[in-house]
Motif scaffolding. Structure first.
Motif, short mmCIF file in Angstrom:
data_model
loop_
_atom_site.label_atom_id
_atom_site.label_comp_id
_atom_site.label_asym_id
_atom_site.label_seq_id
_atom_site.Cartn_x
_atom_site.Cartn_y
_atom_site.Cartn_z
N GLU A 1 0.81 -1.22 0.00
CA GLU A 1 0.00 0.00 0.00
C GLU A 1 0.84 1.27 0.00
O GLU A 1 0.53 2.24 -0.70
N ALA A 2 1.94 1.27 0.76
CA ALA A 2 2.80 2.46 0.82
C ALA A 2 3.41 2.73 -0.56
O ALA A 2 3.46 3.88 -1.00
N ASN A 3 3.88 1.68 -1.22
CA ASN A 3 4.43 1.85 -2.59
C ASN A 3 3.37 2.37 -3.53
O ASN A 3 3.63 3.27 -4.34
N ARG A 4 2.18 1.78 -3.47
CA ARG A 4 1.09 2.18 -4.35
C ARG A 4 0.75 3.65 -4.16
O ARG A 4 0.57 4.41 -5.12
N GLU A 5 0.67 4.10 -2.90
CA GLU A 5 0.37 5.52 -2.62
C GLU A 5 1.47 6.42 -3.14
O GLU A 5 1.21 7.49 -3.69
N HIS A 6 2.72 6.02 -2.94
CA HIS A 6 3.86 6.82 -3.41
C HIS A 6 3.84 6.94 -4.94
O HIS A 6 4.07 8.02 -5.50
N ASN B 1 1.20 6.64 -6.93
CA ASN B 1 0.06 7.49 -7.31
C ASN B 1 0.37 8.96 -7.08
O ASN B 1 0.05 9.82 -7.91
N GLU B 2 1.01 9.28 -5.96
CA GLU B 2 1.37 10.66 -5.65
C GLU B 2 2.37 11.18 -6.69
O GLU B 2 2.25 12.32 -7.17
N LEU C 1 3.60 14.53 -11.54
CA LEU C 1 4.02 14.60 -12.94
C LEU C 1 2.93 15.23 -13.80
O LEU C 1 3.20 16.13 -14.60
N GLU C 2 1.69 14.78 -13.62
CA GLU C 2 0.57 15.31 -14.41
C GLU C 2 0.35 16.80 -14.15
O GLU C 2 -0.06 17.54 -15.05
#
Length: 84
Positions: A58-63, A65-66, A71-72
């Motif tokens: 979950e921590a990787n996934r959140e990082h 996504n952030e 970038l966007e």
């Protein structure tokens, strides 16, 4: 994604292996008992496993996504090789 029968796959194994590796496309091999398999290049498999590992935490996934949001939104810095 292409599909072929087990017997056709067996007869043309070399050609199918080259096709899967050269085109980076998976192949479904069907059988009469419906125990089908998917054939893919090892490099594609390795990439898939790495991505699954990265998003399984979950921590990787959140990082991730952030970072994608930053970038966007244009919040990044470009460095040249000389800057490194």
């Amino acid at each position: 994604m292409e599909a072929t029968t087990y017997s056709n796959f067996r007869k043309n194994l070399k050609d199918y292996m080259e096709q899967v590796n050269d085109n980076s496309d998976s192949l479904i091999v069907t059988s009469k008992d419906e125990k089908n398999v998917v054939v893919m290049a090892k490099s594609d498999y390795d990439n898939l496993m790495e991505n699954m590992y990265l998003i399984s935490n979950e921590a990787n996934r959140e990082h991730i996504n952030e970072s994608m949001e930053q970038l966007e939104e244009g919040h990044y810095t470009t460095l040249s090789l000389e800057d490194l």
